[in-house]
Design an enzyme around this catalytic site. Structure first.
Site, PDB file in Angstrom:
ATOM      1  N   LYS A   6       0.839  -1.209   0.000  1.00 15.77           N
ATOM      2  CA  LYS A   6       0.000   0.000   0.000  1.00 15.77           C
ATOM      3  C   LYS A   6       0.868   1.251   0.000  1.00 15.77           C
ATOM      4  CE  LYS A   6       0.816   0.975   4.529  1.00 15.77           C
ATOM      5  NZ  LYS A   6       1.528   2.028   5.094  1.00 15.77           N
ATOM      6  N   PRO A  86       9.705  -4.361   0.283  1.00 14.44           N
ATOM      7  CA  PRO A  86      10.879  -4.098   1.128  1.00 14.44           C
ATOM      8  C   PRO A  86      10.554  -4.185   2.613  1.00 14.44           C
ATOM      9  CG  PRO A  86      10.061  -2.070   0.123  1.00 14.44           C
ATOM     10  CD  PRO A  86       9.270  -3.193  -0.474  1.00 14.44           C
ATOM     11  N   ALA A  88      10.410  -2.932   6.290  1.00  8.12           N
ATOM     12  CA  ALA A  88      10.297  -1.611   6.927  1.00  8.12           C
ATOM     13  C   ALA A  88      10.316  -0.473   5.901  1.00  8.12           C
ATOM     14  CB  ALA A  88      11.404  -1.418   7.969  1.00  8.12           C
ATOM     15  N   GLY A  92       3.642  -1.612   3.997  1.00  7.02           N
ATOM     16  CA  GLY A  92       2.788  -2.610   4.658  1.00  7.02           C
ATOM     17  C   GLY A  92       3.143  -4.048   4.324  1.00  7.02           C
ATOM     18  N   ASP A 126      -2.300  -2.252   9.949  1.00  7.37           N
ATOM     19  CA  ASP A 126      -2.679  -2.195   8.529  1.00  7.37           C
ATOM     20  C   ASP A 126      -3.319  -3.488   8.026  1.00  7.37           C
ATOM     21  OD1 ASP A 126      -1.724   0.373   8.144  1.00  7.37           O
ATOM     22  OD2 ASP A 126       0.297  -0.321   7.658  1.00  7.37           O
TER      23      ASP A 126
END
Ligand code: C5P
Length: 276
Positions: A6, A86, A88, A92, A126
């Site tokens: 996201k 990826p 961090a 999300g 999330d």
């Protein structure tokens, strides 16, 4: 199952509740994501195979399975997660994996939808949104989700940087304060009414805090600006992105400037189930 990441088009912080910050954030699914494969087992065993270049000790998928066990009792599954999002990165990624596993297990074992959503929030802020994805306005800790009626896909260029840890960014926000909030009513109106997104002001109240911890984010935002792109940070960082009518061309231009850039587009839906 394919689960999209996201992008936070806005991220306003509205207060605090129960150790968390409450948000008012407009989000969109983005065309890069992870693949989750879940196979039913006859016994109650759980296997988890992570195809990624890192091994999280307690990952969101383990927590998702634990929450479902607490709510629905024993079941077995063989789970494989192929990571592309990826670590961090503010897209999300770990929530996407958890939501994918929860959706797949719910589908296989016929778990109750309302109880599934409760389990999602216990795993991460999330995760409830990730169950559906698409364009939405998220409020509270992420439990109040209003879908936005927008079926358009917009080209975006994304720029990666070394990850920022969510808890640290929120703690830094408490120390240094936030950036200007975005008018989300206006953003929702424009998303549902206009054909071009480039005029919509993006924003993220966590940007200042994330930049304090990872100055690379500011360099990437400035490089996008030099390339004529109006860029924003997603989530608690560290990925920045910009809307563009030429994602591939702009990704190439940014790569030539030394940035880790790639092309993508927003999506009106965030989860695709394939039965095999
Ligand atoms: O939701 P998640 O488990 O990823 O959050 C990690 C940490 O980030 C939380 O424990 C909290 O310290 C902080 N956080 C917050 N407000 C949010 C989301 C996360 O303070 N809305």
């Amino acid at each position: 199952m394919e689960v999209c990441g996201k992008l936070n088009l806005s991220l306003n912080i509205t207060g605090r509740s129960g150790g968390y910050h409450t948000l008012d954030s407009v989000v969109a699914s983005v065309s890069c994501g992870d693949t989750v494969i879940v196979r039913e087992r006859k016994d109650n065993g759980i296997t988890l195979n992570f195809e990624a270049n890192f091994t999280p000790e307690v990952n969101s998928v383990t927590r998702a399975v634990e929450e479902l066990h607490k709510t629905f009792g024993d079941f077995g599954a063989d789970i494989t997660v192929i990571k592309r999002l990826p670590l961090a990165g503010g897209m999300g990624g770990s929530s996407a994996d958890a939501a994918g596993v929860i959706a797949a297990l719910g589908y296989i074992y016929g778990f109750d939808g309302a109880l599934i959503r409760k389990a999602c929030l216990a795993v991460g802020s999330d995760v409830p949104y990730m169950l559906e994805g698409g364009y939405a306005r998220m409020r509270g800790r992420g439990e109040a989700i209003e879908p936005i009626a927008c079926d358009k896909e917009y080209g975006v260029v994304l720029v990666r940087a070394e990850g920022t840890e969510t808890a640290r960014v929120y703690a830094e926000y408490d120390r240094v304060g936030g950036d200007t909030p975005v008018d989300n009513d206006e953003m929702v109106k424009r998303l549902t009414c206009v054909r071009k997104f480039d005029k919509i002001p993006l924003g993220n109240m966590l940007a200042r805090a994330a930049i304090g911890l990872n100055p690379r984010i500011a360099l990437n935002l400035a490089a996008c600006e030099r390339a004529g792109l109006n860029a924003n940070m997603t989530g608690s960082g560290s990925t920045v992105y910009a809307f563009t009518s030429d994602p591939e061309g702009d990704a190439e231009r940014l790569k030539k400037m030394g940035l880790d850039a790639y092309a993508a587009h927003t999506c009106a839906s965030g989860l695709k189930i394939y039965r095999v």
